[in-house]
Design a protein around this motif. Structure first.
Motif, PDB file in Angstrom:
ATOM      1  N   ALA A  98      12.315   1.707 -33.616  1.00  0.00           N
ATOM      2  CA  ALA A  98      12.630   3.024 -33.063  1.00  0.00           C
ATOM      3  C   ALA A  98      12.042   4.137 -33.922  1.00  0.00           C
ATOM      4  O   ALA A  98      11.785   5.236 -33.430  1.00  0.00           O
ATOM      5  CB  ALA A  98      14.140   3.201 -32.955  1.00  0.00           C
ATOM      6  N   ALA A  99      11.836   3.832 -35.212  1.00  0.00           N
ATOM      7  CA  ALA A  99      11.352   4.839 -36.146  1.00  0.00           C
ATOM      8  C   ALA A  99       9.899   4.624 -36.551  1.00  0.00           C
ATOM      9  O   ALA A  99       9.121   5.567 -36.660  1.00  0.00           O
ATOM     10  CB  ALA A  99      12.230   4.837 -37.401  1.00  0.00           C
TER      11      ALA A  99
ATOM     12  N   ALA B 163      14.862   4.943 -27.315  1.00  0.00           N
ATOM     13  CA  ALA B 163      15.779   5.399 -26.274  1.00  0.00           C
ATOM     14  C   ALA B 163      17.200   4.915 -26.536  1.00  0.00           C
ATOM     15  O   ALA B 163      18.177   5.644 -26.308  1.00  0.00           O
ATOM     16  CB  ALA B 163      15.302   4.901 -24.903  1.00  0.00           C
ATOM     17  N   VAL B 164      17.338   3.687 -27.032  1.00  0.00           N
ATOM     18  CA  VAL B 164      18.663   3.149 -27.361  1.00  0.00           C
ATOM     19  C   VAL B 164      19.329   3.989 -28.444  1.00  0.00           C
ATOM     20  O   VAL B 164      20.525   4.299 -28.372  1.00  0.00           O
ATOM     21  CB  VAL B 164      18.547   1.678 -27.808  1.00  0.00           C
ATOM     22  N   GLU B 165      18.559   4.356 -29.465  1.00  0.00           N
ATOM     23  CA  GLU B 165      19.119   5.199 -30.529  1.00  0.00           C
ATOM     24  C   GLU B 165      19.596   6.531 -29.957  1.00  0.00           C
ATOM     25  O   GLU B 165      20.677   7.031 -30.309  1.00  0.00           O
ATOM     26  CB  GLU B 165      18.087   5.432 -31.627  1.00  0.00           C
ATOM     27  N   ALA B 166      18.808   7.103 -29.053  1.00  0.00           N
ATOM     28  CA  ALA B 166      19.196   8.379 -28.434  1.00  0.00           C
ATOM     29  C   ALA B 166      20.488   8.222 -27.623  1.00  0.00           C
ATOM     30  O   ALA B 166      21.376   9.081 -27.671  1.00  0.00           O
ATOM     31  CB  ALA B 166      18.062   8.896 -27.546  1.00  0.00           C
ATOM     32  N   LEU B 167      20.597   7.122 -26.876  1.00  0.00           N
ATOM     33  CA  LEU B 167      21.820   6.876 -26.110  1.00  0.00           C
ATOM     34  C   LEU B 167      23.031   6.781 -27.035  1.00  0.00           C
ATOM     35  O   LEU B 167      24.105   7.322 -26.732  1.00  0.00           O
ATOM     36  CB  LEU B 167      21.686   5.577 -25.304  1.00  0.00           C
TER      37      LEU B 167
ATOM     38  N   GLY C  65       9.266  10.285 -39.685  1.00  0.00           N
ATOM     39  CA  GLY C  65       8.039  11.067 -39.595  1.00  0.00           C
ATOM     40  C   GLY C  65       7.300  11.149 -40.915  1.00  0.00           C
ATOM     41  O   GLY C  65       6.066  11.229 -40.957  1.00  0.00           O
ATOM     42  N   LEU C  66       8.042  11.106 -42.025  1.00  0.00           N
ATOM     43  CA  LEU C  66       7.432  11.204 -43.346  1.00  0.00           C
ATOM     44  C   LEU C  66       6.675   9.942 -43.721  1.00  0.00           C
ATOM     45  O   LEU C  66       5.835   9.958 -44.612  1.00  0.00           O
ATOM     46  CB  LEU C  66       8.520  11.480 -44.398  1.00  0.00           C
TER      47      LEU C  66
END
Length: 273
Positions: A139-140, A155-159, A240-241
């Motif tokens: 996810a990352a 998407a699972v993390e967002a949910l 992102g880093l």
């Protein structure tokens, strides 16, 4: 965990089956569901005893999940924890992957989690329970040949993040698990080791027990973020880093060569209109 009831999707093998076994050892009760009925009943028989039960249910079907949870409550009287663990993995480049593979991954990994959360809310509200969903390091950190999988786990993390806020008023806690590549049958079946088998350090694969330990601790402590192993915590919390670093390390450890070979082999099998 004593006398707690844990409902686990994708519970017939891999992390789900391992977690069910851990729940039983710790004095809890487990109800496992899987799309493969034979596998469910074989696993129930293997674990044995009155504290384990299960049935067939496809997480892509809301009605089947609702019926499975109703059966769990009828059997054990309550549901304290729901683990949305069911998921599938396929490999393929964005250019050449079968669109049906993309749809299948999103259906199981995203819609399946959504359906599990929806079906489980009334039961967790009764017990002020705990919901745990299984995301991934993917996810990352977005690795090649896993566009559909990475998108589904993001998407699972967002949910999970949204559900945590929405369900807090009902006393329901929500945790999201981020394991690294784990040596389960699912990984071996798609031969993912061809691309990542040589990775070491933070990107090295771990054994299932390490992830199961983290999942179980997450349930006990009602954690919101479960990362296994802990060494990948910076990658998950500040992805992102690390994107450029992850890509460079991946190339250094041989994934670029493996990627070229995979795409060459893949292109030979693609049938275009």
């Amino acid at each position: 965990m004593k006398s707690k009831v844990v409902f686990i999707t994708g519970g017939a093998r891999g992390l789900g089956a391992g977690l069910a076994a851990r729940v039983l050892i710790k004095g809890g009760k487990a109800f496992i569901v899987d799309v493969n009925a034979d596998a469910v009943f074989q696993q129930v028989d293997a674990l044995g005893g009155e504290a384990i039960a299960g049935c067939r249910a496809n997480v892509c079907n809301q009605v089947e999940l609702e019926l499975a949870m109703a059966e769990c409550k009828e059997r054990f009287g309550r549901i304290d924890v729901i683990v949305a663990n069911a998921g599938i993995l396929k490999m393929g480049s964005i250019e050449n992957m079968n669109p049906a593979d993309f749809d299948a991954v999103m259906q199981v990994n995203v819609n399946g989690v959504f359906n599990t959360i929806r079906a489980g809310i009334p039961y967790l509200r009764e017990t002020k329970g705990y919901l745990q969903v299984i995301s991934s390091l993917a996810a990352a950190i977005h690795t090649p040949l896993m566009g559909h999988y990475a998108a589904s786990k993001a998407a699972v993390e967002a949910l999970a993040d949204v559900a945590r806020q929405e369900l807090a008023l009902d006393g329901i806690d929500v945790g999201c698990v981020h394991p690294t590549f784990t040596n389960t049958a699912m990984i071996k079946e798609v031969n993912a080791g061809v691309l990542w088998g040589g990775h070491k350090g933070a990107f090295g694969a771990v054994e299932p027990e390490q992830v199961i330990d983290a999942m179980y601790r997450g349930i006990e402590k009602r954690q919101r973020k479960i990362i296994a192993p802990k060494t990948i915590t910076p990658l998950v919390l500040a992805p992102g880093l690390f994107h450029r670093v992850a890509e460079k390390l991946s190339r250094m450890q041989g994934s670029e060569k493996a990627l070229r070979k995979f795409k060459d082999d893949e292109a030979k099998t693609v049938i275009r209109p």
